[in-house]
Scaffold this motif. Structure first.
Motif, PDB file in Angstrom:
ATOM      1  N   ILE A  56       0.698  -0.923   0.002  1.00 54.63           N
ATOM      2  CA  ILE A  56      -0.303  -0.085   0.017  1.00 54.63           C
ATOM      3  C   ILE A  56       0.816   0.859   0.136  1.00 54.63           C
ATOM      4  CG2 ILE A  56      -1.927   1.011   1.584  1.00 54.63           C
ATOM      5  CD1 ILE A  56      -3.013  -1.563   2.099  1.00 54.63           C
ATOM      6  N   LYS A  57       1.595   1.295   0.670  1.00 47.61           N
ATOM      7  CA  LYS A  57       2.751   2.605   0.153  1.00 47.61           C
ATOM      8  C   LYS A  57       3.756   2.384  -0.389  1.00 47.61           C
ATOM      9  CE  LYS A  57       4.050   2.068   5.624  1.00 47.61           C
ATOM     10  NZ  LYS A  57       4.972   0.894   6.893  1.00 47.61           N
ATOM     11  N   LEU A  58       4.105   1.199  -0.924  1.00 44.19           N
ATOM     12  CA  LEU A  58       4.576   1.863  -2.552  1.00 44.19           C
ATOM     13  C   LEU A  58       3.657   1.731  -3.579  1.00 44.19           C
ATOM     14  CD1 LEU A  58       6.872   0.622  -3.927  1.00 44.19           C
ATOM     15  CD2 LEU A  58       5.757  -1.404  -5.112  1.00 44.19           C
ATOM     16  N   ASN A  59       2.305   1.896  -3.633  1.00 43.95           N
ATOM     17  CA  ASN A  59       1.477   1.772  -4.761  1.00 43.95           C
ATOM     18  C   ASN A  59       0.446   2.624  -4.282  1.00 43.95           C
ATOM     19  OD1 ASN A  59       2.302  -0.659  -6.901  1.00 43.95           O
ATOM     20  ND2 ASN A  59       1.807  -1.876  -5.596  1.00 43.95           N
ATOM     21  N   LYS A  60       0.122   3.194  -3.498  1.00 42.51           N
ATOM     22  CA  LYS A  60      -0.634   3.879  -3.291  1.00 42.51           C
ATOM     23  C   LYS A  60      -2.212   3.851  -3.317  1.00 42.51           C
ATOM     24  CE  LYS A  60       1.970   6.888  -1.080  1.00 42.51           C
ATOM     25  NZ  LYS A  60       3.507   6.252  -1.256  1.00 42.51           N
ATOM     26  N   GLU A  61      -2.512   2.585  -3.577  1.00 45.17           N
ATOM     27  CA  GLU A  61      -3.770   2.253  -3.865  1.00 45.17           C
ATOM     28  C   GLU A  61      -3.896   0.303  -4.068  1.00 45.17           C
ATOM     29  OE1 GLU A  61      -4.319   4.437  -8.052  1.00 45.17           O
ATOM     30  OE2 GLU A  61      -4.012   2.869  -8.397  1.00 45.17           O
ATOM     31  N   PHE A  62      -5.369  -0.177  -3.738  1.00 42.41           N
ATOM     32  CA  PHE A  62      -5.451  -1.481  -2.890  1.00 42.41           C
ATOM     33  C   PHE A  62      -6.882  -1.813  -3.519  1.00 42.41           C
ATOM     34  CE2 PHE A  62      -6.702   1.426   0.003  1.00 42.41           C
ATOM     35  CZ  PHE A  62      -6.919   1.352   0.810  1.00 42.41           C
TER      36      PHE A  62
END
Length: 185
Positions: A56-62
């Motif tokens: 989540i920290k890497l992609n900022k999407e989930f």
């Protein structure tokens, strides 16, 4: 007479299956119960140190799928086993995924309702990461829709009982919101 107890709680909690991709595009999912909706279009989830948290920290999407009674063993499994230790944990429990068309995250095919989320804020505190996200989309299997809306009676939702440390099914409707109380008017 009521008896005073040592610890308070809020229960039940939704059983949320958080879907992410890692730096290599490998799908991962975890079971999380510490989350909920904020207003009409945001959610907040509290996560400790997990592969999903890093993703989540890497992609900022989930994505967030809702666990169901029909898939409770697989939903529990993705919470028991770390994606850092078992890379193919989704395949081991029989989950397959389709890439979301709204966010860079997987949609678990076997779970009938999934929301798609973009991170608004990450708050690091007390070895926890609170994720605040905007809901940007919703995917639902046609079998759980009535008149074009998700029918929770058809989904088979489960909740986490923090007192009994078990999963429980969501039951029948017992009255209409903003309606059943009108008998006191």
């Amino acid at each position: 007479m009521k008896k005073s107890l040592d610890k308070g709680f809020i229960t039940p909690h939704p059983v949320l299956i958080i879907g992410t991709y890692d730096e290599n595009g490998t799908p991962d999912a975890m079971n999380a119960a510490w989350g909920g909706q904020i207003g009409g279009n945001q959610i907040s989830i509290s996560l400790s140190s997990h592969k999903t948290t890093d993703n989540i920290k890497l992609n900022k999407e989930f994505t967030v799928a809702f666990a169901t009674a029909a898939q409770i063993a697989a939903c529990d499994y993705v919470g028991i086993v770390s994606g850092n230790k078992v890379a193919d944990k989704l395949a081991k429990c029989g989950f397959t995924v389709t890439k979301s068309d709204k966010v860079n995250a997987p949609v678990i095919d076997q779970l009938p309702v999934t929301i798609e989320c973009k991170v608004i804020e990450l708050q690091e505190e007390f070895k926890e990461t609170r994720v605040v996200a905007e809901i940007v989309g919703l995917k639902a299997d046609e079998e759980v829709l009535t008149d074009g809306k998700v029918d929770l009676g058809k989904v088979g939702l489960v909740v986490f009982d923090t007192v009994g440390l078990c999963y429980r099914t969501v039951g029948d409707s017992i009255g209409g919101a903003w309606n059943v109380g009108k008998k006191f008017e």
